[in-house]
Design an enzyme around this catalytic site. Sequence first.
Site, short mmCIF file in Angstrom:
data_model
loop_
_atom_site.label_atom_id
_atom_site.label_comp_id
_atom_site.label_asym_id
_atom_site.label_seq_id
_atom_site.Cartn_x
_atom_site.Cartn_y
_atom_site.Cartn_z
CD GLN A 120 -33.51 -84.36 15.09
OE1 GLN A 120 -32.90 -84.27 14.22
NE2 GLN A 120 -34.24 -83.59 15.83
CG ASP A 153 -29.11 -88.15 25.25
OD1 ASP A 153 -29.08 -86.73 24.82
OD2 ASP A 153 -29.71 -88.92 25.05
CB CYS A 158 -15.64 -107.13 9.44
SG CYS A 158 -15.56 -107.03 11.13
CG HIS A 179 -29.38 -88.58 14.24
ND1 HIS A 179 -29.65 -87.14 14.29
CD2 HIS A 179 -29.94 -88.94 12.91
CE1 HIS A 179 -30.13 -86.73 13.46
NE2 HIS A 179 -30.62 -87.59 12.50
N GLY A 227 -37.32 -79.59 21.37
CA GLY A 227 -36.07 -79.35 21.37
C GLY A 227 -35.14 -79.68 20.04
CB THR A 228 -35.50 -80.78 16.92
OG1 THR A 228 -34.62 -80.61 15.62
CG2 THR A 228 -36.88 -80.62 16.45
N1 APR Z 1 -35.75 -77.17 25.89
C1 APR Z 1 -36.29 -77.38 24.54
N2 APR Z 1 -35.62 -77.07 23.61
C2 APR Z 1 -34.40 -76.30 23.85
C3 APR Z 1 -33.88 -76.29 25.13
C4 APR Z 1 -34.56 -76.78 26.16
N3 APR Z 1 -34.26 -76.62 27.40
N4 APR Z 1 -32.75 -75.61 25.08
C5 APR Z 1 -32.53 -75.55 23.60
N5 APR Z 1 -33.41 -75.92 23.11
C6 APR Z 1 -33.71 -75.89 21.70
C7 APR Z 1 -32.74 -74.86 20.81
O1 APR Z 1 -33.55 -73.76 20.75
C8 APR Z 1 -32.61 -75.41 19.34
O2 APR Z 1 -33.70 -75.18 18.56
O3 APR Z 1 -33.25 -77.04 21.06
C9 APR Z 1 -32.74 -77.14 19.79
C10 APR Z 1 -31.35 -77.86 19.43
O4 APR Z 1 -31.16 -77.74 18.06
P1 APR Z 1 -29.82 -78.38 17.64
O5 APR Z 1 -28.61 -77.95 18.28
O6 APR Z 1 -29.58 -77.89 16.14
O7 APR Z 1 -30.05 -79.93 17.88
P2 APR Z 1 -31.00 -80.78 16.84
O8 APR Z 1 -32.10 -80.04 16.26
O9 APR Z 1 -31.20 -82.10 17.58
O10 APR Z 1 -29.75 -81.14 15.84
C11 APR Z 1 -30.10 -82.34 14.95
O11 APR Z 1 -27.87 -82.04 13.89
O12 APR Z 1 -25.77 -82.06 14.12
C12 APR Z 1 -26.79 -83.10 14.00
O13 APR Z 1 -26.89 -85.17 14.41
C13 APR Z 1 -27.14 -83.81 15.14
O14 APR Z 1 -29.04 -84.96 16.00
C14 APR Z 1 -28.39 -83.83 15.73
C15 APR Z 1 -29.12 -82.99 14.35
#
Ligand code: APR
Length: 254
Positions: free
Chosen positions: A109, A112, A139, A127, A197-198
Amino acid sequence: MTPPGNLAPIAAARAVLARAHRVAVLTGAGMSAESGVPTFRDAQTGLWARFDPHTLASAEGFAADPALVWRWYAWRRERVAQAQPHAGHRALAAAQESGRFGDLTLITQNVDGLHAAAGSRGVLELHGNLMSSHCSAGCGVAIARPADLPAGEPPGCPRCGGHLRPSVVWFGEALEPATLQRAQAAAVRSDAMLVIGTSGLVQPAAALPGAAQRAGSALIVVNPQPSELDHLAAVVIRAGAAAALPLLLEDSDS
Ligand code: APR
């Protein structure tokens, strides 16, 4: 810095992977946190704690103030340009290169580019990518690397004069259909899926782990905090990606 967390479930997760022949990986912003790229929803440090997503990450916000949105993405590009892949990114790239898990499909997602920078191939960027831009008037002009584009104002499209915009998926916009279909196919044919990490809050990406699990894939969640996807997991590793992934993916025979 993310604490090392609880690495005890690594052994159980490695046993799941040892039986896998087709691995899918879904990563979110937490995958890049230890590279210094802010997440979106972490308390205090998350981007949405400091900025309004609908002003800055929507077509309406861009139409209302193209310069503000363009400058915000230029700021994010500068942050990302200073970021380096960490040991977790490299462990995923090495695991794919080794072929030990059959075909490993990396779905992210994140915008970067850090997975590709670490050597991962065929990354499905659901994304989009922060470094790419395209004509907001539709265009068809697309610019792969805006390195030489001005940071303060959205440049004019060289073909039609409309504003260029970042090639990322904004709230309310559809994902690129072919990329999403490839991600869905990889998820449902996997026999193990790493979910790293989501928060699991944003569709349609957040539906991929459930689709994989219903098709028989064993999910391994890597996240220092609880997420909306934990209940689907065979194993939850309550730790950061940089600490957990090298231990999870290293080739014990090496
Ligand atoms: N290692 C693993 N996970 C981690 C770490 C780490 N060091 N630090 C934080 N996290 C976790 C957090 O606990 C959280 O659950 O990463 C997750 C980040 O969640 P979000 O900030 O919601 O990011 P994401 O899930 O990628 O968001 C999805 O939302 O705003 C949109 O387009 C944007 O792609 C993004 C989408």
